[in-house]
Write a protein that holds these residues in place. Structure first.
Motif, mmCIF file in Angstrom:
data_model
loop_
_atom_site.group_PDB
_atom_site.id
_atom_site.type_symbol
_atom_site.label_atom_id
_atom_site.label_comp_id
_atom_site.label_asym_id
_atom_site.label_seq_id
_atom_site.Cartn_x
_atom_site.Cartn_y
_atom_site.Cartn_z
ATOM 1 N N ASP A 64 -59.970 -37.395 86.189
ATOM 2 C CA ASP A 64 -59.869 -38.080 87.484
ATOM 3 C C ASP A 64 -58.425 -38.512 87.773
ATOM 4 O O ASP A 64 -57.953 -38.383 88.906
ATOM 5 N N GLU A 65 -57.734 -39.023 86.762
ATOM 6 C CA GLU A 65 -56.338 -39.437 86.936
ATOM 7 C C GLU A 65 -55.465 -38.233 87.306
ATOM 8 O O GLU A 65 -54.573 -38.337 88.140
ATOM 9 N N TRP A 66 -55.713 -37.095 86.661
ATOM 10 C CA TRP A 66 -54.956 -35.876 86.962
ATOM 11 C C TRP A 66 -55.211 -35.439 88.411
ATOM 12 O O TRP A 66 -54.271 -35.137 89.142
ATOM 13 N N MET A 87 -52.875 -29.570 83.360
ATOM 14 C CA MET A 87 -54.042 -30.236 82.769
ATOM 15 C C MET A 87 -54.757 -29.297 81.811
ATOM 16 O O MET A 87 -55.055 -28.148 82.161
ATOM 17 N N ASP A 135 -56.139 -37.292 90.933
ATOM 18 C CA ASP A 135 -55.472 -38.247 91.812
ATOM 19 C C ASP A 135 -53.963 -38.007 91.854
ATOM 20 O O ASP A 135 -53.331 -38.179 92.907
ATOM 21 N N SER A 136 -53.379 -37.587 90.754
ATOM 22 C CA SER A 136 -51.928 -37.389 90.700
ATOM 23 C C SER A 136 -51.457 -36.155 91.469
ATOM 24 O O SER A 136 -50.284 -36.060 91.814
ATOM 25 N N ILE A 137 -52.362 -35.224 91.737
ATOM 26 C CA ILE A 137 -51.956 -33.996 92.441
ATOM 27 C C ILE A 137 -52.335 -33.991 93.915
ATOM 28 O O ILE A 137 -52.046 -33.037 94.617
ATOM 29 N N LYS A 138 -52.981 -35.040 94.370
ATOM 30 C CA LYS A 138 -53.376 -35.110 95.777
ATOM 31 C C LYS A 138 -52.157 -35.202 96.676
ATOM 32 O O LYS A 138 -51.171 -35.771 96.388
ATOM 33 N N ILE A 145 -49.911 -25.771 90.228
ATOM 34 C CA ILE A 145 -50.451 -26.890 89.460
ATOM 35 C C ILE A 145 -51.421 -26.275 88.453
ATOM 36 O O ILE A 145 -52.601 -26.082 88.740
ATOM 37 N N GLY A 158 -46.311 -28.577 89.193
ATOM 38 C CA GLY A 158 -46.849 -29.927 89.167
ATOM 39 C C GLY A 158 -47.382 -30.219 87.777
ATOM 40 O O GLY A 158 -47.280 -29.403 86.864
ATOM 41 N N ARG A 159 -47.979 -31.357 87.638
ATOM 42 C CA ARG A 159 -48.520 -31.791 86.348
ATOM 43 C C ARG A 159 -49.664 -30.882 85.920
ATOM 44 O O ARG A 159 -50.616 -30.664 86.665
ATOM 45 N N LYS A 177 -59.451 -39.200 82.322
ATOM 46 C CA LYS A 177 -58.203 -38.440 82.275
ATOM 47 C C LYS A 177 -58.198 -37.347 83.351
ATOM 48 O O LYS A 177 -57.201 -37.129 84.023
#
Length: 73
Positions: free
Chosen positions: A66-68, A49, A70-73, A20, A46-47, A64
């Motif tokens: 925080d969203e990233w 950043m 959350d998306s990798i948890k 990631i 993974g996504r 942005k």
């Protein structure tokens, strides 16, 4: 890419590992993510950043980031 990161990715086999990637910069990302993918062709990604700073101030919105996270948890 920082020399230490280049050395690590060149000397370690991360095949079948999930990577990631994220990077920090002062305004120019270059081809960091493309280089990581080239050095780790058999890895899952993974996504990614991109976190940009201007001096000591983070320009990437906290929302942005925080969203990233959350998306990798």
């Amino acid at each position: 890419m920082a020399p230490a990161m280049l050395t690590f990715l060149s000397e370690n086999d991360l095949s079948r590992k999930k990577i990631i990637p994220f990077e920090t910069n002062g305004g120019w990302i270059g081809h960091t993510f493309k280089d990581i993918r080239s050095l780790c062709p058999n890895s899952e990604f993974g996504r990614e950043m991109d976190i940009t700073f201007q001096g000591n101030r983070m320009e990437t919105p906290t929302k942005k980031l925080d969203e990233w996270i959350d998306s990798i948890k």
